[in-house]
Design a protein around this motif. Structure first.
Motif, mmCIF file in Angstrom:
data_model
loop_
_atom_site.group_PDB
_atom_site.id
_atom_site.type_symbol
_atom_site.label_atom_id
_atom_site.label_comp_id
_atom_site.label_asym_id
_atom_site.label_seq_id
_atom_site.Cartn_x
_atom_site.Cartn_y
_atom_site.Cartn_z
ATOM 1 N N UNK A 143 0.735 -1.106 0.084
ATOM 2 C CA UNK A 143 0.001 -0.068 -0.171
ATOM 3 C C UNK A 143 0.913 1.260 -0.103
ATOM 4 N N UNK A 144 2.036 1.310 0.850
ATOM 5 C CA UNK A 144 2.787 2.456 0.983
ATOM 6 C C UNK A 144 3.680 2.618 -0.188
ATOM 7 N N UNK A 145 3.989 1.491 -0.634
ATOM 8 C CA UNK A 145 4.817 1.678 -1.810
ATOM 9 C C UNK A 145 4.072 2.020 -3.244
ATOM 10 N N UNK A 146 2.846 1.559 -3.129
ATOM 11 C CA UNK A 146 1.993 2.210 -4.180
ATOM 12 C C UNK A 146 1.751 3.911 -4.271
ATOM 13 N N UNK A 147 1.449 4.018 -2.847
ATOM 14 C CA UNK A 147 1.296 5.328 -2.750
ATOM 15 C C UNK A 147 2.554 6.244 -3.215
ATOM 16 N N UNK A 148 3.668 5.911 -2.921
ATOM 17 C CA UNK A 148 4.797 6.646 -3.297
ATOM 18 C C UNK A 148 5.023 6.278 -4.967
ATOM 19 N N UNK A 149 4.637 5.370 -5.307
ATOM 20 C CA UNK A 149 4.844 5.292 -6.868
ATOM 21 C C UNK A 149 3.758 6.373 -7.687
ATOM 22 N N UNK A 150 2.655 6.214 -7.010
ATOM 23 C CA UNK A 150 1.567 7.132 -7.808
ATOM 24 C C UNK A 150 1.584 8.640 -7.555
ATOM 25 N N UNK A 151 2.132 8.847 -6.468
ATOM 26 C CA UNK A 151 2.183 10.451 -5.908
ATOM 27 C C UNK A 151 3.425 11.036 -5.799
ATOM 28 N N UNK A 152 4.439 10.249 -5.906
ATOM 29 C CA UNK A 152 5.934 10.735 -5.716
ATOM 30 C C UNK A 152 6.341 10.888 -4.359
ATOM 31 N N UNK A 153 7.541 10.785 -4.340
ATOM 32 C CA UNK A 153 8.261 10.682 -2.926
ATOM 33 C C UNK A 153 8.206 12.108 -2.267
ATOM 34 N N UNK A 154 8.229 13.159 -2.843
ATOM 35 C CA UNK A 154 7.857 14.479 -2.298
ATOM 36 C C UNK A 154 6.601 14.330 -1.565
ATOM 37 N N UNK A 155 5.492 13.917 -1.899
ATOM 38 C CA UNK A 155 4.197 14.027 -1.475
ATOM 39 C C UNK A 155 4.049 12.957 -0.740
ATOM 40 N N UNK A 156 4.718 11.883 -0.652
ATOM 41 C CA UNK A 156 4.492 10.683 0.221
ATOM 42 C C UNK A 156 4.021 10.870 1.675
ATOM 43 N N UNK A 157 4.680 11.928 2.314
ATOM 44 C CA UNK A 157 4.176 12.081 3.467
ATOM 45 C C UNK A 157 2.750 12.618 3.882
ATOM 46 N N UNK A 158 2.566 13.646 2.926
ATOM 47 C CA UNK A 158 1.231 14.182 2.937
ATOM 48 C C UNK A 158 0.282 13.127 2.515
ATOM 49 N N UNK A 159 0.473 12.681 1.576
ATOM 50 C CA UNK A 159 -0.635 11.311 1.254
ATOM 51 C C UNK A 159 -0.708 10.388 2.316
ATOM 52 N N UNK A 160 0.312 9.913 3.006
ATOM 53 C CA UNK A 160 0.318 9.071 4.102
ATOM 54 C C UNK A 160 -0.449 9.679 5.197
#
Length: 227
Positions: A143-160
């Motif tokens: 799940x978290x890897x997919x979030x990073x794939x889809x929204x980018x590393x810079x936005x990962x913290x915000x998305x999470x």
């Protein structure tokens, strides 16, 4: 070049590590992406179902006639399965499309609920406990890897941060639902049937994500330094 979940080629790990990090996307932009909702809601449903199943295994085992020692062994099987699931995942996750992988996991969770409807013996429940651990251990890392794939590393913290309330609420509601079902019916059949339908819906919702590409505005490149 290597290939990530979306199928698009990207730079190698070494060059990505050296690349400048963009600015995080704004919350409104992230919430406006359909893949945020398909990924977040489907996975929240899966995490909630897994949490409810985990806390229900002891009462289920005792009502099926298992001893306290057998019940404790069953709970340990869930832990063993979770560890094994993470190890297997580490070996295969980067080789598979993550949307398809999570879709498959959700379908297996639906099948697990079907199996639990008919599992009343010690060997059957042990097998279900092991399967539950394998599946629940696989959900969050992918799940978290997919979030990073889809929204980018810079936005990962915000998305999470945005999806955390989803998973927390789903877990609380699912566990409360499990308790209410047991108290009112004396068993978990209604819960298993409900979670089976829920996970089929979650699998379909996750699969729809394949039609949405990586969020194009997920990251805004930082301006290059002068000179």
């Amino acid at each position: 070049l290597v290939e990530v979940e979306s199928g698009a080629p990207v730079e190698s790990a070494e060059s990505v590590a050296d690349a400048p990090v963009g600015r995080p996307a704004k919350v409104g932009v992230l919430l406006g992406k359909p893949q945020f909702w398909t990924i977040g809601l489907s996975t929240a449903a899966a995490i909630g179902a897994c949490q409810a199943l985990a806390v229900s295994m002891a009462p289920l085992a005792l009502s099926a006639g298992l001893s306290m020692i057998q019940t404790a062994t069953l709970l340990s099987m869930i832990g063993v399965g979770s560890t094994a699931g993470m190890l297997v995942l580490a070996a295969i996750a980067d080789r598979l499309n993550r949307v398809y992988l999570l879709t498959g996991v959700f379908l297996f969770i639906a099948a697990l609920n079907l199996a639990l409807l008919f599992s009343k013996t010690d060997p059957a429940l042990m097998g279900c406990g092991l399967a539950m651990g394998l599946l629940s251990g696989a959900v969050s890392p992918v799940f978290y890897a997919l979030l990073a794939d889809r929204f980018g590393v810079a936005s990962f913290g915000t998305v999470r941060g945005l999806v955390t309330p989803m998973t927390a609420i789903a877990g609380a509601v699912a566990v409360r639902f499990a308790g209410e079902v047991y108290d009112r019916t004396g068993g978990y059949d209604l819960m298993f049937n409900t979670f089976m339908a829920l996970m089929l819906a979650a699998a379909a919702t996750m699969f729809v994500t394949r039609f949405f590409g990586r969020a194009p505005s997920a990251e805004t490149p930082l301006p290059k330094a002068a000179g």
